[in-house]
Design an enzyme around this catalytic site. Structure first.
Site, PDB file in Angstrom:
ATOM      1  N   VAL A  60       0.796  -1.231   0.000  1.00 10.56           N
ATOM      2  CA  VAL A  60       0.000   0.000   0.000  1.00 10.56           C
ATOM      3  C   VAL A  60       0.829   1.282   0.000  1.00 10.56           C
ATOM      4  CG1 VAL A  60      -2.033  -1.017   1.089  1.00 10.56           C
ATOM      5  CG2 VAL A  60      -0.210  -0.062   2.520  1.00 10.56           C
ATOM      6  N   TYR A  61       2.123   1.181   0.257  1.00  6.24           N
ATOM      7  CA  TYR A  61       2.919   2.406   0.322  1.00  6.24           C
ATOM      8  C   TYR A  61       2.954   3.093  -1.047  1.00  6.24           C
ATOM      9  CZ  TYR A  61       4.787   0.803   4.849  1.00  6.24           C
ATOM     10  OH  TYR A  61       4.937   0.380   6.146  1.00  6.24           O
ATOM     11  N   SER A  62       2.412   4.300  -1.081  1.00  4.19           N
ATOM     12  CA  SER A  62       2.369   5.101  -2.312  1.00  4.19           C
ATOM     13  C   SER A  62       1.801   4.294  -3.480  1.00  4.19           C
ATOM     14  CB  SER A  62       3.766   5.639  -2.648  1.00  4.19           C
ATOM     15  OG  SER A  62       4.225   6.502  -1.637  1.00  4.19           O
ATOM     16  N   LYS A  88       4.375  -6.287   2.809  1.00  6.63           N
ATOM     17  CA  LYS A  88       3.191  -6.554   3.625  1.00  6.63           C
ATOM     18  C   LYS A  88       1.936  -6.611   2.769  1.00  6.63           C
ATOM     19  CE  LYS A  88       5.244  -3.448   7.043  1.00  6.63           C
ATOM     20  NZ  LYS A  88       5.815  -2.485   6.077  1.00  6.63           N
TER      21      LYS A  88
END
Length: 326
Positions: A60-62, A88
């Site tokens: 989900v990061y960026s 993750k």
């Protein structure tokens, strides 16, 4: 760099993990303060040159662009067998049903998507980003077991949840002969020590490696309490972590500043040294938006706090409401 084992595994890791939430296209996802690829590469290169071999990101990061940047950088700067890549699964990656969570469908979809973005055949550590109360534990654990058996992950880990939830998942995995979690990525720093009550003792008893996120409390331990940064002003999740305990937290920040001044070192080094002194901790996850931030973290490895310094750092702390699970 002196390496150590990750928990009870045979995996050698650096005593610092580079957190890669900082790297990503700012217009993608929820983090406007991230660094694009050109700005990210010098920091990742410095980590490799310093001997850091452990890198943590998330799908989900960026909006996945963190994985893309990290994957390309590590392919350029290091051999795949020399680095430990962690990512993750849990948060939604698109709109609509089955967009996130820890169902079998979500896990098997997202591991393949992460591998594509990272440009690798496997990740070393695949972590559930949060507990999912809407999916049976057995479904999640069997899917993770199948990911490992398919060769797409070497180990599995978990992140912030209640200790009873983690204990239950460890028990269910053991009862069914499924792959066991080897790490817990939880929220531990001088401003939030609630994990000392149950989670850290559980991890110590079970041989689980602890890799804390936000060991510098999103930078709050590195500067005066009233100082503002672009991240502190736009980080909605960060604001939820500290709003209710500002008076006590301010005193902790002041003590970090005092001890740093006595030693003539940056505050970040003192705050990190406190986390690394905890016997349950395998490696704190350190974010860096400048090469100098990473250099501070590396320098903290050489700091050994005295019992008196630790007592002074811990004295202002008051019990906090449980946060960080959202």
């Amino acid at each position: 760099m002196d390496y150590r084992k990750l928990g009870n595994t045979g995996l050698d890791i650096s005593p610092l993990c580079l957190g890669c939430m900082t790297f990503g296209i700012p217009t993608r996802g929820n983090h406007q303060w991230t660094l694009d690829e050109e700005q990210s590469l010098p920091i990742i290169r410095r980590a490799i040159d310093a001997g850091i071999n452990f890198f943590d990101t998330a799908n989900v990061y960026s909006d996945g662009t963190s994985e893309e940047i990290v994957g390309r950088a590590l392919k350029e700067f290091a051999r795949r067998d020399e680095v430990v890549i962690a990512t993750k699964v849990h948060g939604p990656m698109r709109k609509g049903p089955n967009a996130g969570g820890l169902s079998r469908k979500a896990i098997l979809t997202e591991i393949d998507a992460s591998l594509t973005r990272l440009g690798t055949d496997y990740v070393d550590l695949y972590q559930i980003h949060r507990f999912d109360p809407d999916v049976p534990i057995e479904e999640t654990l069997e899917a993770l077991h199948d990911v490992v058996k398919a060769g797409k992950a070497r180990y599995i880990g978990a992140s912030s949840m209640y200790a009873w939830q983690f204990a239950t998942m460890l028990h269910v995995a053991e009862a069914n002969g499924w792959t066991r979690f080897v790490t817990m990525q939880n929220y531990v720093n001088l401003l939030y020590r609630e994990e000392e009550r149950e989670m850290l003792p559980l991890c110590e008893a079970e041989g689980i490696g602890v890799i804390p996120w936000s060991p510098l409390a999103r930078g709050r331990l590195t500067r005066d309490w009233d100082d503002k940064t672009e991240r502190s002003q736009t980080d909605a999740f960060g604001k939820t972590l500290y709003a209710a305990s500002a008076d006590a937290d301010r005193k902790v920040v002041g003590m970090v500043a005092a001890i740093a001044a006595e030693r003539g070192v940056p505050r970040a080094q003192i705050a990190l040294a406190w986390v690394m002194a905890k016997p349950e901790v395998s490696a704190p996850i350190v974010g860096a938006s400048k090469v100098a931030h990473l250099d501070d973290a590396i320098a903290a490895l050489a700091i050994e706090l005295s019992d008196d310094e630790i007592a002074r750092l811990e004295a202002p702390y008051v019990p906090h409401a449980v946060v960080g699970f959202g």
